[in-house]
Write a protein that holds these residues in place. Structure first.
Motif, PDB file in Angstrom:
ATOM      1  N   PHE A  91       0.795  -1.226   0.000  1.00  9.73           N
ATOM      2  CA  PHE A  91       0.000   0.000   0.000  1.00  9.73           C
ATOM      3  C   PHE A  91       0.833   1.284   0.000  1.00  9.73           C
ATOM      4  O   PHE A  91       0.276   2.365  -0.051  1.00  9.73           O
ATOM      5  N   ASN A  92       2.157   1.160   0.046  1.00 13.03           N
ATOM      6  CA  ASN A  92       3.003   2.352   0.070  1.00 13.03           C
ATOM      7  C   ASN A  92       2.827   3.142  -1.222  1.00 13.03           C
ATOM      8  O   ASN A  92       2.813   2.573  -2.314  1.00 13.03           O
ATOM      9  N   ALA A  93       2.692   4.467  -1.103  1.00 11.78           N
ATOM     10  CA  ALA A  93       2.462   5.331  -2.263  1.00 11.78           C
ATOM     11  C   ALA A  93       3.742   5.605  -3.048  1.00 11.78           C
ATOM     12  O   ALA A  93       3.681   6.177  -4.135  1.00 11.78           O
ATOM     13  N   CYS A 100       0.855   6.350   2.529  1.00 12.03           N
ATOM     14  CA  CYS A 100      -0.059   5.397   1.901  1.00 12.03           C
ATOM     15  C   CYS A 100      -1.500   5.852   2.131  1.00 12.03           C
ATOM     16  O   CYS A 100      -1.743   6.773   2.905  1.00 12.03           O
ATOM     17  N   ALA A 101      -2.449   5.193   1.475  1.00 14.40           N
ATOM     18  CA  ALA A 101      -3.853   5.579   1.593  1.00 14.40           C
ATOM     19  C   ALA A 101      -4.497   5.025   2.863  1.00 14.40           C
ATOM     20  O   ALA A 101      -5.355   5.668   3.455  1.00 14.40           O
ATOM     21  N   VAL A 102      -4.088   3.844   3.296  1.00 18.63           N
ATOM     22  CA  VAL A 102      -4.752   3.219   4.439  1.00 18.63           C
ATOM     23  C   VAL A 102      -4.214   3.677   5.791  1.00 18.63           C
ATOM     24  O   VAL A 102      -4.929   3.623   6.786  1.00 18.63           O
ATOM     25  N   CYS A 108       4.616   2.545   9.848  1.00 21.34           N
ATOM     26  CA  CYS A 108       4.464   1.300   9.090  1.00 21.34           C
ATOM     27  C   CYS A 108       4.616   0.089  10.014  1.00 21.34           C
ATOM     28  O   CYS A 108       3.919  -0.906   9.871  1.00 21.34           O
ATOM     29  N   GLN A 109       5.572   0.205  10.956  1.00 18.89           N
ATOM     30  CA  GLN A 109       5.824  -0.905  11.866  1.00 18.89           C
ATOM     31  C   GLN A 109       4.599  -1.136  12.737  1.00 18.89           C
ATOM     32  O   GLN A 109       4.103  -0.225  13.408  1.00 18.89           O
ATOM     33  N   GLY A 110       4.062  -2.354  12.713  1.00 19.70           N
ATOM     34  CA  GLY A 110       2.886  -2.700  13.507  1.00 19.70           C
ATOM     35  C   GLY A 110       1.566  -2.346  12.847  1.00 19.70           C
ATOM     36  O   GLY A 110       0.503  -2.535  13.427  1.00 19.70           O
ATOM     37  N   CYS A 111       1.586  -1.834  11.626  1.00 17.06           N
ATOM     38  CA  CYS A 111       0.353  -1.468  10.915  1.00 17.06           C
ATOM     39  C   CYS A 111      -0.409  -2.734  10.564  1.00 17.06           C
ATOM     40  O   CYS A 111       0.160  -3.688  10.035  1.00 17.06           O
ATOM     41  N   TYR A 114      -0.312  -3.823   6.780  1.00 15.41           N
ATOM     42  CA  TYR A 114       0.989  -4.067   6.126  1.00 15.41           C
ATOM     43  C   TYR A 114       0.968  -5.384   5.363  1.00 15.41           C
ATOM     44  O   TYR A 114       0.613  -6.424   5.892  1.00 15.41           O
ATOM     45  N   GLU A 115       1.317  -5.312   4.076  1.00 23.21           N
ATOM     46  CA  GLU A 115       1.463  -6.502   3.230  1.00 23.21           C
ATOM     47  C   GLU A 115       2.697  -6.324   2.376  1.00 23.21           C
ATOM     48  O   GLU A 115       2.880  -5.268   1.780  1.00 23.21           O
TER      49      GLU A 115
END
Length: 116
Positions: A91-93, A100-102, A108-111, A114-115
């Motif tokens: 999902f990174n822009a 990112c949008a979400v 990012c860590q623990g999001c 995250y995929e």
């Protein structure tokens, strides 16, 4: 004015207002961060203003359109430029300004979204 500095007007995008004119000894690009009067701003656009003199044009001033922002703590180097967040996430822009949008505020860590 110092020989290597150029008059730069800093304009807040929303609400639109001038934050003042300063002399910078570097040329901020969109995606860079600028500290002014104790606040951090993300540079969104840069405009050059020229003045015609006999023999040609000369760069008169620069205007920067900015928005107030926090300087990101997470950055990834991708294809020779720094992007906000973990660029390995689906999902990174892959942008210097938007993570990112979400989860635009991060981290990012623990999001949970995250995929890889």
């Amino acid at each position: 004015m110092e020989p290597d500095s150029l008059l730069t007007e800093v304009i807040l995008t929303h609400p639109r207002k001038s934050l003042g004119k300063i002399n910078l000894d570097w040329t901020p690009q969109p995606g860079n961060y600028l500290e002014l009067k104790g606040k951090t701003y993300a540079v969104l656009e840069r405009h050059h203003h020229y003045h015609y003199k006999i023999g040609g044009y000369s760069l008169q001033k620069i205007s920067l359109h900015v928005q107030e922002s926090r300087k990101p703590t997470e950055k990834t180097l991708i294809e020779g430029r720094w992007v906000v967040g973990d660029a390995n996430c689906r999902f990174n822009a892959k942008s210097e300004i938007l993570r990112c949008a979400v989860n635009p505020e991060g981290p990012c860590q623990g999001c949970r979204y995250y995929e890889t």
